[in-house]
Design a protein around this motif. Structure first.
Motif, PDB file in Angstrom:
ATOM      1  N   HIS A 125      36.044  55.504  15.615  1.00  0.00           N
ATOM      2  CA  HIS A 125      35.573  54.799  14.420  1.00  0.00           C
ATOM      3  C   HIS A 125      35.354  55.799  13.280  1.00  0.00           C
ATOM      4  CE1 HIS A 125      33.423  51.974  11.870  1.00  0.00           C
ATOM      5  NE2 HIS A 125      32.404  52.830  11.810  1.00  0.00           N
ATOM      6  N   HIS A 126      34.713  56.924  13.600  1.00  0.00           N
ATOM      7  CA  HIS A 126      34.484  57.961  12.589  1.00  0.00           C
ATOM      8  C   HIS A 126      35.819  58.546  12.115  1.00  0.00           C
ATOM      9  CE1 HIS A 126      32.604  61.328  10.511  1.00  0.00           C
ATOM     10  NE2 HIS A 126      33.423  62.145  11.173  1.00  0.00           N
ATOM     11  N   TYR A 127      36.704  58.814  13.039  1.00  0.00           N
ATOM     12  CA  TYR A 127      38.047  59.349  12.752  1.00  0.00           C
ATOM     13  C   TYR A 127      38.790  58.428  11.777  1.00  0.00           C
ATOM     14  CZ  TYR A 127      42.975  60.396  14.246  1.00  0.00           C
ATOM     15  OH  TYR A 127      44.320  60.694  14.319  1.00  0.00           O
ATOM     16  N   ALA A 128      38.736  57.122  12.041  1.00  0.00           N
ATOM     17  CA  ALA A 128      39.412  56.154  11.176  1.00  0.00           C
ATOM     18  C   ALA A 128      38.805  56.138   9.780  1.00  0.00           C
ATOM     19  CB  ALA A 128      39.359  54.762  11.801  1.00  0.00           C
ATOM     20  N   ALA A 129      37.475  56.273   9.713  1.00  0.00           N
ATOM     21  CA  ALA A 129      36.803  56.281   8.413  1.00  0.00           C
ATOM     22  C   ALA A 129      37.215  57.486   7.578  1.00  0.00           C
ATOM     23  CB  ALA A 129      35.290  56.268   8.619  1.00  0.00           C
ATOM     24  N   VAL A 130      37.343  58.650   8.226  1.00  0.00           N
ATOM     25  CA  VAL A 130      37.764  59.860   7.503  1.00  0.00           C
ATOM     26  C   VAL A 130      39.225  59.733   7.067  1.00  0.00           C
ATOM     27  CG1 VAL A 130      38.041  62.368   7.625  1.00  0.00           C
ATOM     28  CG2 VAL A 130      36.080  61.281   8.732  1.00  0.00           C
ATOM     29  N   ILE A 131      40.061  59.170   7.917  1.00  0.00           N
ATOM     30  CA  ILE A 131      41.461  58.936   7.538  1.00  0.00           C
ATOM     31  C   ILE A 131      41.534  58.023   6.321  1.00  0.00           C
ATOM     32  CG2 ILE A 131      43.590  57.740   8.246  1.00  0.00           C
ATOM     33  CD1 ILE A 131      43.124  58.821  11.079  1.00  0.00           C
ATOM     34  N   LYS A 132      40.755  56.957   6.345  1.00  0.00           N
ATOM     35  CA  LYS A 132      40.762  56.013   5.219  1.00  0.00           C
ATOM     36  C   LYS A 132      40.336  56.700   3.930  1.00  0.00           C
ATOM     37  CE  LYS A 132      38.942  51.505   3.781  1.00  0.00           C
ATOM     38  NZ  LYS A 132      38.088  50.343   4.180  1.00  0.00           N
ATOM     39  N   GLU A 133      39.319  57.540   4.010  1.00  0.00           N
ATOM     40  CA  GLU A 133      38.781  58.206   2.823  1.00  0.00           C
ATOM     41  C   GLU A 133      39.696  59.312   2.317  1.00  0.00           C
ATOM     42  OE1 GLU A 133      35.032  61.138   1.651  1.00  0.00           O
ATOM     43  OE2 GLU A 133      34.972  59.991   3.513  1.00  0.00           O
ATOM     44  N   GLN A 134      40.250  60.124   3.240  1.00  0.00           N
ATOM     45  CA  GLN A 134      40.967  61.324   2.823  1.00  0.00           C
ATOM     46  C   GLN A 134      42.488  61.191   2.841  1.00  0.00           C
ATOM     47  OE1 GLN A 134      39.465  64.862   4.784  1.00  0.00           O
ATOM     48  NE2 GLN A 134      37.339  64.204   4.596  1.00  0.00           N
ATOM     49  N   VAL A 135      43.004  60.308   3.671  1.00  0.00           N
ATOM     50  CA  VAL A 135      44.463  60.114   3.741  1.00  0.00           C
ATOM     51  C   VAL A 135      44.868  58.858   2.969  1.00  0.00           C
ATOM     52  CG1 VAL A 135      46.450  59.854   5.299  1.00  0.00           C
ATOM     53  CG2 VAL A 135      44.512  61.287   5.980  1.00  0.00           C
ATOM     54  N   GLY A 136      43.926  57.942   2.825  1.00  0.00           N
ATOM     55  CA  GLY A 136      44.209  56.734   2.057  1.00  0.00           C
ATOM     56  C   GLY A 136      44.867  55.629   2.852  1.00  0.00           C
ATOM     57  N   LYS A 137      44.728  55.675   4.180  1.00  0.00           N
ATOM     58  CA  LYS A 137      45.307  54.633   5.024  1.00  0.00           C
ATOM     59  C   LYS A 137      44.224  54.037   5.915  1.00  0.00           C
ATOM     60  CE  LYS A 137      50.046  56.411   5.146  1.00  0.00           C
ATOM     61  NZ  LYS A 137      51.177  56.809   6.013  1.00  0.00           N
ATOM     62  N   ASP A 138      44.159  52.723   5.943  1.00  0.00           N
ATOM     63  CA  ASP A 138      43.181  52.016   6.754  1.00  0.00           C
ATOM     64  C   ASP A 138      43.853  51.593   8.051  1.00  0.00           C
ATOM     65  OD1 ASP A 138      41.156  50.553   7.832  1.00  0.00           O
ATOM     66  OD2 ASP A 138      40.897  49.204   6.121  1.00  0.00           O
ATOM     67  N   VAL A 139      43.624  52.347   9.136  1.00  0.00           N
ATOM     68  CA  VAL A 139      44.355  52.124  10.385  1.00  0.00           C
ATOM     69  C   VAL A 139      43.508  51.491  11.485  1.00  0.00           C
ATOM     70  CG1 VAL A 139      45.860  54.093   9.901  1.00  0.00           C
ATOM     71  CG2 VAL A 139      43.822  54.448  11.298  1.00  0.00           C
ATOM     72  N   GLU A 140      42.208  51.338  11.251  1.00  0.00           N
ATOM     73  CA  GLU A 140      41.292  50.992  12.344  1.00  0.00           C
ATOM     74  C   GLU A 140      41.581  49.642  12.982  1.00  0.00           C
ATOM     75  OE1 GLU A 140      36.578  51.375  13.436  1.00  0.00           O
ATOM     76  OE2 GLU A 140      37.179  51.424  11.332  1.00  0.00           O
ATOM     77  N   ASN A 141      41.895  48.646  12.180  1.00  0.00           N
ATOM     78  CA  ASN A 141      42.052  47.304  12.720  1.00  0.00           C
ATOM     79  C   ASN A 141      43.487  46.787  12.680  1.00  0.00           C
ATOM     80  OD1 ASN A 141      39.207  46.709  13.334  1.00  0.00           O
ATOM     81  ND2 ASN A 141      38.925  46.902  11.120  1.00  0.00           N
ATOM     82  N   VAL A 142      44.432  47.676  12.452  1.00  0.00           N
ATOM     83  CA  VAL A 142      45.842  47.283  12.455  1.00  0.00           C
ATOM     84  C   VAL A 142      46.269  46.956  13.887  1.00  0.00           C
ATOM     85  CG1 VAL A 142      48.202  48.019  11.966  1.00  0.00           C
ATOM     86  CG2 VAL A 142      46.330  48.763  10.476  1.00  0.00           C
ATOM     87  N   PRO A 143      46.874  45.794  14.136  1.00  0.00           N
ATOM     88  CA  PRO A 143      47.354  45.485  15.486  1.00  0.00           C
ATOM     89  C   PRO A 143      48.293  46.585  15.998  1.00  0.00           C
ATOM     90  CG  PRO A 143      47.449  43.533  14.111  1.00  0.00           C
ATOM     91  CD  PRO A 143      47.119  44.683  13.198  1.00  0.00           C
ATOM     92  N   GLY A 144      48.011  47.077  17.194  1.00  0.00           N
ATOM     93  CA  GLY A 144      48.832  48.128  17.771  1.00  0.00           C
ATOM     94  C   GLY A 144      48.314  49.530  17.509  1.00  0.00           C
ATOM     95  N   SER A 145      47.317  49.662  16.629  1.00  0.00           N
ATOM     96  CA  SER A 145      46.792  51.007  16.350  1.00  0.00           C
ATOM     97  C   SER A 145      46.097  51.600  17.568  1.00  0.00           C
ATOM     98  CB  SER A 145      45.840  50.989  15.155  1.00  0.00           C
ATOM     99  OG  SER A 145      44.731  50.136  15.391  1.00  0.00           O
ATOM    100  N   GLY A 146      45.659  50.738  18.489  1.00  0.00           N
ATOM    101  CA  GLY A 146      45.009  51.221  19.700  1.00  0.00           C
ATOM    102  C   GLY A 146      45.965  51.547  20.833  1.00  0.00           C
TER     103      GLY A 146
END
Length: 382
Positions: free
Chosen positions: A228-249
């Motif tokens: 969850h923390h990893y996804a939040a940092v990706i969203k903030e610094q990479v600009g991609k919201d991957v946490e709830n995308v189907p298949g991201s897990g």
């Protein structure tokens, strides 16, 4: 001349997809010795995908020493097809659960770095397309290891590189993607997976797949929080919201890593193998299709290989017979989905070791029996 297609997935721990297709062919030939039988081994993106594709398409295997899921070096391989323009990589080959003994499984530290090394090797060879099968991983690192192999740095608040594994991702403070392999932007990447789970939550990578990789309840909570923390940092610094995308897990969050650091698209694994092997074209003038895998039940219609094969046959109006080591509950709905008949191959009550050891003979015998029914029906119609 009568024509058959054998398009089977593997019977896990018993027969490879290629061996299963051969066993079916052997049984059919006992009844129709002059028949044309075309073998098209299938896979769903997990272990055996490379071999299935290479059995249908001219290509070669490339071997490379890489970092295994536990950090030790090992020899892994991937496929090159289409005159070297397309690579086919299995996560299981470099980061797979089957590479570790049960006592050696630790999803807190397991890494996808080796899968990234295979990808990097393919990029250096100038491929234009990469197919990645996401099945069978031992990891829960959100694809961080893959990204590290491709040049991304994951740093803590002190600017130190994070160690391998999902257990350390809660310490992530900064992502430095300046060293990311530039060719990633030029290559088409297709992820082969039937998994639609998000990265985190009750249906996420840690909660659903973590236990089979060695995670206890405490580890699952820790890993889920870290991702969850990893996804939040990706969203903030990479600009991609991957946490709830189907298949991201998928593959312990490897799907999220690809989504964050590459241009990629996800497809059902079996569908990719069907497309790459040109199954529909080979099936077009066939009279009958045989398919199968270790187990068939109501879940088969949710994207499993026999179901995908049956859909191709149904569109072409070809009868399709499915053979399995175990036939479970709820198969009635499969007949509406295009299956003509579904058969278990075991001769009677036996132990699991006996069933696995006798897979080839049992599959050939059952294929012969189905072929005999087909022959009798054809005689009656004449």
């Amino acid at each position: 001349m009568i024509k058959f297609i054998t398009a089977s997935d593997s019977f896990k721990e018993s027969l490879s997809a290629k061996a299963a297709c051969q066993a079916m062919t052997d049984g059919i030939k006992r009844v129709f010795p002059e028949a044309e039988v075309i073998q098209v081994p299938m896979a769903d993106g997990g272990e055996g995908t490379v071999d299935a594709i290479l059995s249908c398409i001219p290509g070669e295997k490339v071997e490379k020493m890489v970092t295994g899921p536990d950090g030790r070096r090992l020899l892994a391989s991937y496929g090159l097809i289409n005159d070297g323009e397309c690579a086919v990589i299995e996560t299981a080959a470099a980061s797979g659960l089957g590479l570790l003994a049960k006592k050696g499984r630790d999803p807190m530290t397991a890494t996808t770095f080796g899968t990234g090394e295979l990808l990097l090797d393919a990029l250096k060879r100038g491929v234009k397309k990469i197919i990645v099968g996401l099945g069978g991983s031992a990891t829960n690192d959100g694809g961080a290891g893959l990204a590290q192999a491709l040049g991304v740095r994951f740093l803590d608040k002190n600017g130190q590189e994070l160690p391998f594994g999902g257990g350390s991702l809660d310490q992530l403070a900064r992502i430095d993607a300046s060293g990311l392999a530039p060719r990633l932007k030029e290559v088409e990447i297709i992820l082969a997976s039937d998994v639609t789970n998000p990265l985190t939550g009750l249906n996420g990578a840690s909660a659903v797949f973590g236990p089979q990789k060695g995670a206890d309840k405490e580890m699952v909570q820790k890993l889920d929080a870290s991702l969850h923390h990893y996804a939040a940092v990706i969203k903030e610094q990479v600009g991609k919201d991957v946490e709830n995308v189907p298949g991201s897990g998928a593959a312990g969050g490897l799907g999220a890593g690809f989504l964050a650091f590459s241009k990629c698209q996800m497809k059902a694994g079996a569908q990719i193998v069907i497309e790459e092997s040109h199954l529909a074209e080979k099936m077009r003038d066939a009279d009958y299709v045989f398919t199968g895998e270790g187990g068939i039940d109501f879940q088969t219609k949710f994207g499993k290989t026999p179901y995908a094969v049956a859909q191709v046959a149904k569109k072409l109006g070809i009868p399709v017979f499915a053979l399995a080591g175990q036939v479970g509950d709820g198969i009635d709905s499969l007949y509406e989905a295009g299956f003509t008949g579904i058969f278990g191959i075991l001769p009677g009550i036996c132990s699991l070791p006996e069933a696995l050891a006798g897979g080839g003979g049992n599959l050939a015998r059952t294929s012969e029996n189905v072929a005999r029914v087909i022959k009798a029906a054809r005689v009656n119609l004449q």
